[in-house]
Write an enzyme that holds these catalytic residues in place. Structure first.
Site, PDB file in Angstrom:
ATOM      1  CB  SER A 163     115.829 -14.141 -32.360  1.00 41.06           C
ATOM      2  OG  SER A 163     114.648 -15.008 -31.812  1.00 41.06           O
ATOM      3  CB  ALA A 200     111.019 -12.309 -31.275  1.00 41.46           C
ATOM      4  CE1 TYR A 218     106.019  -3.036 -41.420  1.00 41.64           C
ATOM      5  CE2 TYR A 218     107.741  -2.823 -42.254  1.00 41.64           C
ATOM      6  CZ  TYR A 218     106.972  -2.225 -42.612  1.00 41.64           C
ATOM      7  OH  TYR A 218     106.400  -1.814 -43.568  1.00 41.64           O
ATOM      8  CG  ASP A 265      68.646  19.692 -37.578  1.00 44.03           C
ATOM      9  OD1 ASP A 265      67.399  19.246 -38.324  1.00 44.03           O
ATOM     10  OD2 ASP A 265      68.692  21.320 -37.319  1.00 44.03           O
ATOM     11  CG  ASN A 316     108.709 -20.124 -36.104  1.00 44.52           C
ATOM     12  OD1 ASN A 316     108.953 -18.844 -35.231  1.00 44.52           O
ATOM     13  ND2 ASN A 316     108.310 -21.349 -34.843  1.00 44.52           N
ATOM     14  NE  ARG A 323      70.925  26.318 -29.404  1.00 43.13           N
ATOM     15  CZ  ARG A 323      69.815  25.434 -28.678  1.00 43.13           C
ATOM     16  NH1 ARG A 323      70.215  24.657 -28.202  1.00 43.13           N
ATOM     17  NH2 ARG A 323      68.584  25.144 -30.139  1.00 43.13           N
ATOM     18  CG  ASN A 373      69.173  21.681 -31.719  1.00 44.49           C
ATOM     19  OD1 ASN A 373      68.716  23.062 -33.107  1.00 44.49           O
ATOM     20  ND2 ASN A 373      67.867  22.167 -31.169  1.00 44.49           N
ATOM     21  CE  LYS A 381     103.656  -1.840 -46.880  1.00 41.29           C
ATOM     22  NZ  LYS A 381     104.855  -1.629 -47.597  1.00 41.29           N
ATOM     23  CE1 TYR A 423     110.451   4.192 -49.371  1.00 47.19           C
ATOM     24  CE2 TYR A 423     110.916   5.366 -47.475  1.00 47.19           C
ATOM     25  CZ  TYR A 423     110.696   5.276 -48.011  1.00 47.19           C
ATOM     26  OH  TYR A 423     110.071   6.912 -48.428  1.00 47.19           O
TER      27      TYR A 423
END
Ligand code: UD1
Ligand code: CA
Length: 454
Positions: free
Chosen positions: A404, A379, A365, A102, A376, A15, A225, A350, A386
């Site tokens: 910026s 923006a 990024y 279950d 600092n 089911r 179920n 990252k 990469y």
């Protein structure tokens, strides 16, 4: 005398309408069978036997790290037949506990009470009073209230159908008696199956008392179920987690709108959590932390006094104390922020360290970078880490100011106190305390006229 827990997990689960075996479906990102296993491991002096069958290799592969004996039930001929497969692992002096793979939310406290009912003269049976017992085996008692037998739904007569006390399927018995009874099972019933439930009547015949206990809530013994039941148990589980957090002193804006799909390795005091926050993996959260709405934290370490504004994703990252993140920030694996760091909206970080007091407030990024303190970053500034094949590192030393919309093309180092003019594309190391910029000179053309339509 040890405990042998036999987890029945060979059923198909038609089911669910899924190609995945039923016991691999998840509550809080953890397989149903894994929940049952986890609860079993809380018992002392216990070893675990898992009866698998349907989609067996899938189940074994996904859960191969579990410390259990895996026993295959090649054909699913009933719950009694399933337990028979475990016989070789059961010693006469063991207490045998039968669980279902279950039924994920059964509590250890309920199992403890069940096991207390097991002796050479008695077995333990977990029953549940139900408003609608349809589908359950019925507990038949005599006038003194003593259990006589269990009758499966399909084998009930009119009178038995009205019994509201259902069999949960969860049983505990001495090993020697269980083995005797298992050898006598027959399948002359409506489903032509070897029913484990038939051992109850055999126990009564042998003068062994059947002692029952009930769980604190019906949800504890609910099996999955279909998808509706799975979703129901997910909510029950999540509400339990929310209640645990509140007992710990954590403020939840809405205990029905939080999801804990993992664990906390540490939780401080006075944490405030707004709605729709999801925790995955193992999170560590300090005191006085505020988490805004719609955040996802996975394997994160959050220091004291951190404020995470709405809509942030923090994945395998460290946030130092008194830092402020978001709204709409994404910290990816190996982002490590020291204290008092500010990360603003639409910033992605990252594999980068950011030292104390630095600010990256808008649209940046930062990847594969080492950023000093009091830096600092303006923006839209980004690291170009990469080249399409390899990754390179950007180093920004203490007190640097990145104008910026700059691109820092790695490998590159921006010296201490350096200033990068806005809009620069930086390809070479930039010296300490100097202004570095790469920008076409601005000109204005005197007497220039806009073209006009011909
Ligand atoms: C069983 C009980 C019933 C009880 C109900 C509670 C029997 C005969 N009936 O019925 O009294 O009210 O559970 O949910 O025990 N399994 C195997 N191999 C098999 C058959 C089943 O491993 O050959 C496993 C299933 O994967 C499942 C559990 O045993 O985890 C119960 O099987 P299921 O078919 O759901 O039993 P019910 O018919 O619901
Ligand atoms: Ca069932």
């Amino acid at each position: 005398m040890g405990i042998k827990t036999v987890i029945l997990a060979a059923g198909q689960g038609t089911r669910m309408r899924s190609s995945k075996p039923k016991v691999l479906h998840k509550v809080a990102e953890r397989a149903l069978l894994h929940h049952v296993y986890d609860t079993s491991t809380e018992l002392e002096n216990n070893s675990i036997i898992i009866i698998y069958g349907h989609g067996g290799d899938l189940v074994k592969n996904e859960l191969k790290t579990l410390n259990a004996e895996w026993v295959e039930q090649k054909e699913q001929l009933g719950t009694g037949h399933a337990v028979q497969q475990a016989e070789n692992f059961i010693n006469d002096e063991d207490k045998v506990l039968i669980l279902y793979g279950d039924v994920p939310l059964l509590k250890k406290t309920t199992i403890d009470k069940l096991l207390e009912n097991v002796s050479q003269k008695s077995i333990g049976l977990l029953t549940v009073n139900l408003d609608d017992p349809t589908g359950y085996g019925r507990i038949v008692r005599n006038n003194d209230g003593k259990v006589l037998k269990i009758v499966e739904e399909k084998d009930t007569n009119q009178e038995e159908k009205l019994i509201l006390e259902g069999n949960t399927g969860i049983i505990a018995t001495p090993g020697d008696l269980l083995k005797q009874w298992l050898s006598k099972l027959e399948n002359g019933n409506a489903q032509k199956e070897f029913y484990l439930t038939d051992i109850i009547e055999m126990a009564v015949k042998d003068g062994v008392e059947v002692k029952t206990n009930q769980p604190d809530t019906q949800d504890e013994v609910l099996g999955v179920n279909d998808r509706t039941q799975l979703a129901h148990l997910e909510r029950v589980y999540q509400l339990e987690q929310a209640e645990k957090l509140m007992v710990h002193g954590i403020a939840l804006r809405d205990p029905r709108r939080i999801d804990v799909r993992g664990k906390f390795s540490e939780l401080g005091k006075d944490i405030e959590i707004d709605v729709n926050v999801i925790f995955e993996g193992i999170n560590k959260i300090g005191s006085n932390v505020k988490i805004g709405a719609n955040c996802i934290l996975k394997d994160a370490q959050i220091g004291n006094g951190v404020e995470i504004l709405a809509n942030c994703i923090i994945d395998n990252a460290i946030v130092g104390e008194q830092s402020r993140i978001g709204p709409f920030a994404r910290l990816r694996p190996l982002a490590e922020l020291a204290s008092e760091v500010h990360i603003g909206n639409f910033v992605e970080i990252k594999k980068a360290t950011v030292a104390k007091g630095s600010k990256i407030n808008h649209l940046s990024y930062i990847g594969d970078a080492e950023i000093g303190s009091k830096v600092n970053i303006g923006a839209g500034a980004i690291t170009c880490n990469y080249d399409g094949v390899n990754k390179f590192k950007t180093v920004i030393e203490d007190g640097a100011f990145i104008g910026s919309d700059s691109q820092l093309i790695a490998p590159v180092t921006i010296g201490k106190g350096a200033t990068i003019g806005a809009g620069s594309t930086i390809t070479k190391d930039s010296p300490e305390n100097q202004l570095t910029l790469s920008r076409a000179k601005q000109i204005s053309v005197e007497g220039w006229k806009r073209p006009v339509k011909k």
